[in-house]
Design a protein around this motif. Structure first.
Motif, short mmCIF file in Angstrom:
data_model
loop_
_atom_site.label_atom_id
_atom_site.label_comp_id
_atom_site.label_asym_id
_atom_site.label_seq_id
_atom_site.Cartn_x
_atom_site.Cartn_y
_atom_site.Cartn_z
N VAL A 3 3.95 11.18 3.21
CA VAL A 3 3.29 11.37 1.92
C VAL A 3 4.33 11.74 0.87
O VAL A 3 4.33 11.19 -0.24
CB VAL A 3 2.18 12.43 2.00
N LYS A 4 5.25 12.64 1.20
CA LYS A 4 6.29 13.02 0.25
C LYS A 4 7.22 11.84 -0.05
O LYS A 4 7.65 11.66 -1.19
CB LYS A 4 7.11 14.20 0.78
N THR A 5 7.52 11.04 0.95
CA THR A 5 8.36 9.86 0.74
C THR A 5 7.66 8.88 -0.21
O THR A 5 8.29 8.32 -1.10
CB THR A 5 8.67 9.16 2.08
N THR A 6 6.37 8.71 -0.02
CA THR A 6 5.60 7.83 -0.90
C THR A 6 5.62 8.34 -2.33
O THR A 6 5.84 7.57 -3.27
CB THR A 6 4.14 7.70 -0.40
N PRO A 35 -4.49 9.47 -5.54
CA PRO A 35 -5.18 8.60 -6.49
C PRO A 35 -4.64 8.64 -7.92
O PRO A 35 -4.98 7.79 -8.74
CB PRO A 35 -6.63 9.11 -6.45
N THR A 36 -3.76 9.59 -8.22
CA THR A 36 -3.20 9.68 -9.58
C THR A 36 -1.86 8.95 -9.71
O THR A 36 -1.33 8.85 -10.82
CB THR A 36 -2.98 11.15 -9.99
N LEU A 37 -1.33 8.45 -8.60
CA LEU A 37 0.01 7.86 -8.61
C LEU A 37 0.01 6.42 -9.14
O LEU A 37 -0.96 5.69 -8.95
CB LEU A 37 0.60 7.89 -7.20
N PRO A 38 1.12 6.03 -9.76
CA PRO A 38 1.27 4.64 -10.21
C PRO A 38 1.69 3.77 -9.04
O PRO A 38 2.84 3.78 -8.63
CB PRO A 38 2.39 4.74 -11.26
N LYS A 46 -8.50 0.21 -7.65
CA LYS A 46 -8.43 1.67 -7.58
C LYS A 46 -7.37 2.12 -6.57
O LYS A 46 -7.00 1.38 -5.67
CB LYS A 46 -9.77 2.25 -7.14
N VAL A 47 -6.91 3.34 -6.77
CA VAL A 47 -6.03 3.99 -5.80
C VAL A 47 -6.91 4.99 -5.05
O VAL A 47 -7.30 6.01 -5.59
CB VAL A 47 -4.85 4.72 -6.48
N LEU A 48 -7.25 4.64 -3.83
CA LEU A 48 -8.17 5.44 -3.04
C LEU A 48 -7.42 6.24 -1.99
O LEU A 48 -6.45 5.76 -1.41
CB LEU A 48 -9.17 4.53 -2.34
N PRO A 49 -7.90 7.45 -1.71
CA PRO A 49 -7.34 8.18 -0.57
C PRO A 49 -7.82 7.51 0.71
O PRO A 49 -8.73 6.67 0.66
CB PRO A 49 -7.93 9.58 -0.73
N TYR A 98 0.36 0.87 -0.92
CA TYR A 98 0.45 1.44 -2.27
C TYR A 98 1.88 1.39 -2.82
O TYR A 98 2.07 1.32 -4.03
CB TYR A 98 -0.07 2.87 -2.29
N CYS A 99 2.86 1.41 -1.95
CA CYS A 99 4.26 1.33 -2.39
C CYS A 99 4.68 -0.09 -2.75
O CYS A 99 5.82 -0.34 -3.11
CB CYS A 99 5.19 1.89 -1.31
N GLY A 100 3.75 -1.04 -2.65
CA GLY A 100 4.05 -2.40 -3.09
C GLY A 100 4.17 -3.42 -1.98
O GLY A 100 4.42 -4.59 -2.25
N HIS A 101 3.99 -3.01 -0.74
CA HIS A 101 4.09 -3.93 0.39
C HIS A 101 2.70 -4.49 0.71
O HIS A 101 1.98 -3.97 1.56
CB HIS A 101 4.67 -3.23 1.61
N ALA A 102 2.33 -5.57 0.02
CA ALA A 102 0.97 -6.12 0.14
C ALA A 102 0.62 -6.48 1.57
O ALA A 102 -0.54 -6.32 1.99
CB ALA A 102 0.82 -7.32 -0.78
N TRP A 103 1.58 -6.93 2.34
CA TRP A 103 1.34 -7.32 3.74
C TRP A 103 0.84 -6.16 4.60
O TRP A 103 0.18 -6.36 5.62
CB TRP A 103 2.61 -7.91 4.36
N ALA A 104 1.14 -4.94 4.20
CA ALA A 104 0.76 -3.77 5.01
C ALA A 104 -0.75 -3.61 5.11
O ALA A 104 -1.26 -3.10 6.10
CB ALA A 104 1.39 -2.50 4.42
N TYR A 105 -1.47 -4.08 4.11
CA TYR A 105 -2.93 -3.94 4.11
C TYR A 105 -3.55 -4.63 5.31
O TYR A 105 -4.54 -4.16 5.86
CB TYR A 105 -3.51 -4.48 2.80
#
Length: 118
Positions: A3-6, A35-38, A46-49, A98-105
């Protein structure tokens, strides 16, 4: 801690704070701050937990870890451990997404994806 790395990845100027200041419990970071992060990718805009069921398992894992570390409680059962590891794995994939790696989903379990998308 992932979480801190993210947080450090998504908010680069926060690295020093993330690395040097005690943070709130991981559950608060995931539910209230994530949820507040860019982010690089969103879920339905949305940015969901992580979903409630995943968060309940993560909270249970923290409790188990604390009991083992502080009072010498016995390790969880294999079934409980599998449940915990699955929740952590889904959370890590979500953070990667959330870090931009779409494949992770695509690596997030179907159950967790359905909960996120509902």
């Amino acid at each position: 801690m992932a979480v801190k790395t993210t947080i450090g990845t998504l908010v680069p100027n926060s690295n020093w704070l993330v690395e040097n200041v005690p943070s709130p419990p991981v559950s608060r970071l995931l539910i209230e701050y994530l949820p507040t992060l860019p982010v690089g990718n969103t879920v339905g805009g949305k940015v969901l937990p992580p979903p409630k069921t995943t968060m309940e398992v993560i909270k249970k894992a923290v409790t188990i870890r604390n009991r083992i570390a502080h009072i010498g409680a016995k390790a969880p059962s294999d079934d409980t451990l599998d449940e915990i590891l699955d929740a952590i794995q889904d959370t890590l994939w979500l953070l990667d997404y959330y870090c931009g790696h779409a494949w992770a989903y695509e690596h997030i379990s179907n159950t967790t994806r359905q909960e996120l998308e509902s």
